[in-house]
Design a protein around this motif. Structure first.
Motif, short mmCIF file in Angstrom:
data_model
loop_
_atom_site.label_atom_id
_atom_site.label_comp_id
_atom_site.label_asym_id
_atom_site.label_seq_id
_atom_site.Cartn_x
_atom_site.Cartn_y
_atom_site.Cartn_z
N TYR A 159 -14.09 -6.11 11.23
CA TYR A 159 -13.50 -4.79 11.19
C TYR A 159 -12.55 -4.65 10.06
CZ TYR A 159 -15.48 -2.00 14.61
OH TYR A 159 -16.35 -1.20 15.24
N ARG A 160 -12.09 -3.42 9.86
CA ARG A 160 -11.20 -3.13 8.74
C ARG A 160 -10.05 -4.13 8.66
NH1 ARG A 160 -12.40 -1.96 4.97
NH2 ARG A 160 -13.22 0.07 5.38
N SER B 119 -23.56 0.63 4.98
CA SER B 119 -22.60 0.04 5.92
C SER B 119 -21.18 0.04 5.36
CB SER B 119 -23.02 -1.40 6.22
OG SER B 119 -23.15 -2.12 5.01
N THR B 120 -20.24 0.34 6.23
CA THR B 120 -18.83 0.11 5.90
C THR B 120 -18.20 -0.81 6.94
OG1 THR B 120 -18.05 2.03 7.12
CG2 THR B 120 -18.56 2.36 4.79
N ALA B 121 -18.75 -0.82 8.15
CA ALA B 121 -18.24 -1.69 9.21
C ALA B 121 -19.45 -2.25 9.96
CB ALA B 121 -17.35 -0.91 10.16
N GLU C 85 -15.61 6.27 8.48
CA GLU C 85 -15.08 4.98 8.92
C GLU C 85 -13.78 5.24 9.66
OE1 GLU C 85 -14.61 2.18 5.76
OE2 GLU C 85 -14.49 0.51 7.17
N SER D 104 -19.81 -2.64 14.66
CA SER D 104 -19.86 -1.31 14.04
C SER D 104 -18.85 -0.36 14.68
CB SER D 104 -21.27 -0.75 14.21
OG SER D 104 -21.25 0.64 14.09
N ASP D 105 -18.14 0.39 13.85
CA ASP D 105 -17.23 1.41 14.39
C ASP D 105 -18.02 2.57 15.00
OD1 ASP D 105 -18.14 2.18 11.88
OD2 ASP D 105 -16.25 3.09 11.26
N SER D 106 -19.27 2.71 14.60
CA SER D 106 -20.09 3.80 15.14
C SER D 106 -20.53 3.48 16.57
CB SER D 106 -21.30 4.03 14.24
OG SER D 106 -20.90 4.05 12.89
N TYR E 106 -14.65 10.79 10.23
CA TYR E 106 -15.97 10.89 10.84
C TYR E 106 -16.53 12.31 10.80
CZ TYR E 106 -12.73 12.00 14.66
OH TYR E 106 -11.69 12.52 15.40
N GLY F 111 -14.75 5.39 4.54
CA GLY F 111 -16.20 5.53 4.55
C GLY F 111 -16.89 5.26 3.23
#
Ligand SMILES: O=P(O)(O)OC[C@H]1O[C@H](OP(=O)(O)OP(=O)(O)O)[C@H](O)[C@@H]1O
Ligand SMILES: NC(=O)CC[C@H](N)C(=O)O
Length: 614
Positions: free
Chosen positions: A74-75, A188-190, A217, A239-241, A277, A545
């Motif tokens: 994660y971030r 992808s970012t996360a 993100e 994933s944050d999603s 988002y 993002g």
């Protein structure tokens, strides 16, 4: 002056809007249902009137019938804290590109009732075409989920890695039956790039399956993840999603009396995370569109229209929409035979059902003085009055600079026009004596044309682009990246021989593109090569993002600006100022009733729209 289309100069707002197909709606009955549509003027349609939070009366919008209507880690794990400054991304070789945001798309077919027969429309086909149009936003994986209606306990789902056209072959599309669905194309970012993280995510809730697709993100993903895990809920990815999908499957704080209250659930999510988002969510026969309160990522709604017969004899009523679509960018509407209805407002929740489009709520931005965690921890928090004191929206300015397709419309203006204004502004800020102006195709082309128009120096193409080489390169080492540039461009030597060339690009990230291109042009006979960048220096990472390399890898941070030209081998190199970019963007924004305008310029000036709590 050669090669310039001057017709666009000096046009009025109205003319421009008409040309780009932006709609100034008037009240019109009979639009896909019985209700009246809300009168809209320009880009800013009417905000819904609310009477409290629950059970509020909402004005009808679009034909609605009733009155009420990356990686692993994660971030926080990816960042290393640095003394007195925002965290910096941990260097990862494959993260080193300026990479796009994701694309989301949704479609609902209209309940035609007595409206008569229509040509059959495949929702899966529409979504697939929509995703192809959004391909520039994400090329790692894609997915489509369709629903066969309210009472079905399962969705149809196809996901795969790679490009949309390769994943959704005919045999896959025929399996995606149903009159409603959503789709996603991903960078992808996360979470990893693999299939496990491909979207849409689907979970089974007490009210049936739910699917979501996310562009952006979450800035507080790590804290939210902890909250969800502490409740005893497991997550299958990082994933944050997926996290968003899980949070939406939970009851809202005040519970639900009769059936699911998606408005309340979504609002609860939005109060727990301010940005970034734009979401599409599928449940039963309905798609929900959600844009974060800062409006950081784009989202817009369109009408799916019948296409007339080739011989001009329409077999159906061309004025009635076949359904409604929702997309990250309006460029996708042209591909699927839809017209832009309007953009989703920052903080807005919209519902697209077989009966039409309606706005459910607008969630305000948290006030800066109020720590975000306090605001969302209070179950009675519904401070609509606070909207006035809230910070302005923070729409990503880089959507205009680079990410979006030039034919998309944001804030009532076409991206192409903004880029051309950036070029004009750049010519005023950084003039240069030269023979020709040219572009590094293709995001920079409108800016180069703007530079040419402003300076009076002719626009001439000097680079031939291989259309079969992708937009961005994911190359593991510098040699591969440099060869990738050679693979992508060839010099038009007869156009540039002995010329003093001004080469305009939209941005410099690592500087991988610009250096080899300058060498290419010099080898082909250019007398001088001056670089003009139609955006300010990129100096800060994005946490909302977009994968921007670490601070240390950004060319603008490597040395003083006056040394950059020599470093890349140019005769001169200058950037557009931040003020110049903001001016060029805001000049054409269409607003209504003093609706606040705001753009996120964090990657340029380090001013993030929300205080980052790490
Ligand atoms: O400084 P760098 O690290 O080389 O990155 C900047 C370059 O990357 C982009 O090109 P890209 O090929 O992605 O897109 P485009 O074809 O849409 O212009 C952008 O337009 C710049 O040319
Ligand atoms: N680029 C994006 O918008 C990424 C969406 C989401 N954070 C993911 O990594 O899947």
């Amino acid at each position: 002056m050669r090669g310039i289309d001057k017709r666009d100069e000096g046009e009025s707002d109205g003319e421009r809007l008409k040309k780009v197909g932006y709609e100034r709606e008037t009240v019109k009955k009979d639009e896909g249902g019985e209700g009246e549509r809300v009168k809209k003027e320009g880009c800013e349609g009417e905000r819904v009137k609310k009477e409290g939070y629950k059970g509020e009366k909402l004005k009808n919008e679009e034909g609605y019938e009733g009155e009420r209507v990356k990686k692993e880690g994660y971030r926080g794990e990816k960042l290393k804290k640095e003394e007195g400054c925002e965290g910096e991304r941990v260097k990862k070789e494959e993260e080193n590109e300026l990479r796009e945001a994701c694309g989301v798309f949704g479609c609902v077919l209209a309940n035609r009732g007595e409206a008569g027969p229509v040509d059959p429309v495949s929702v899966a086909q529409v979504i697939c075409l929509g995703l192809v149009a959004l391909q520039h936003r994400g090329q790692e994986s894609a997915g489509i989920v369709t629903s066969e209606g309210r009472n079905k306990q399962n969705f149809n789902c196809v996901k795969g890695e790679g490009l949309v056209a390769n994943i959704f072959t005919e045999d896959k599309l025929v399996k995606l039956t149903g009159d409603v669905g959503i789709g996603h194309s991903r960078y992808s970012t996360a979470g990893g790039r693999d299939l496990a993280n491909a979207q849409p995510f689907v979970v089974h809730t007490r009210h049936g399956p739910l699917a979501t697709a996310h562009n952006g993100e979450l800035i507080n993903a790590e804290a939210l993840r902890k909250t969800v895990l502490d409740r005893g809920v497991g997550l299958s990815t990082k994933s944050d999603s997926e996290l968003i999908t899980q949070m939406l499957s939970q009851l809202p704080p005040r519970g639900e009396k009769t059936g699911p209250d998606w408005g309340a659930r979504i609002r609860h999510l939005m109060e727990a995370t301010p940005t970034a988002y734009s979401l599409v969510m599928l449940h039963g026969d309905t798609v929900y569109g959600i844009r974060d309160p800062f409006g950081n990522r784009p989202l817009c709604i369109g009408r799916l229209m019948p296409v007339g017969d080739c011989n001009g004899t329409a077999r159906q009523d061309l004025t009635k929409p076949l359904g409604w679509v929702i997309s990250s960018e309006s460029c996708a509407f042209q591909s699927v035979g839809a017209t832009l209805l309007r953009e989703v407002y920052p903080g807005e929740i919209v519902e697209l059902s077989p009966n039409g489009v309606r706005s459910l709520d607008i969630v305000p931005r948290p006030k800066p003085a109020q720590p975000f965690s306090e605001a969302h921890g209070d179950p009675n928090h519904s401070d609509h009055a606070g909207l006035l004191q809230a910070p302005p929206p923070a729409f990503c300015i880089f959507e205009y600079v680079y990410f979006a397709r030039a034919d998309s419309i944001f804030e009532g203006q076409q991206v192409y026009s903004v880029r051309r204004r950036c070029g004009r502004q750049l010519a005023m800020e950084a003039p240069v004596e030269a023979d020709i102006i040219s572009t590094i195709p293709e995001s920079a082309t409108p800016a180069a044309i703007g530079f040419s128009l402003q300076s009076g120096i002719p626009y001439v193409e000097v680079l031939c682009k291989n259309r079969y080489v992708g937009r961005s390169f994911i190359q593991p080492d510098t040699r591969s990246r440099q060869l990738a540039v050679a693979k992508k461009f060839g010099a038009l030597s007869e156009n540039l021989m002995g010329q003093r060339v001004v080469l305009v690009d939209d941005s410099i990230v690592r500087g991988t593109t610009v250096g080899p291109i300058i060498r290419l042009l010099r080898q082909a006979g250019a007398k001088e090569v001056h670089i003009r960048i139609a955006s300010p220096p990129l100096q800060h990472p994005c946490y909302m993002g977009i994968n921007i390399p670490t601070k240390g890898e950004l060319l603008a941070n490597k040395m003083p600006f006056d040394e950059l030209a020599a470093y890349v081998g140019a005769n001169s190199l200058q950037y557009l100022s931040i003020e110049g970019l903001v001016k060029a963007v805001r000049e054409g924004v269409v607003t209504r009733n003093n609706t606040p305008i705001g753009h996120c310029t964090a990657c340029l000036d380090g001013n993030y729209p929300v205080h980052l709590e790490w």
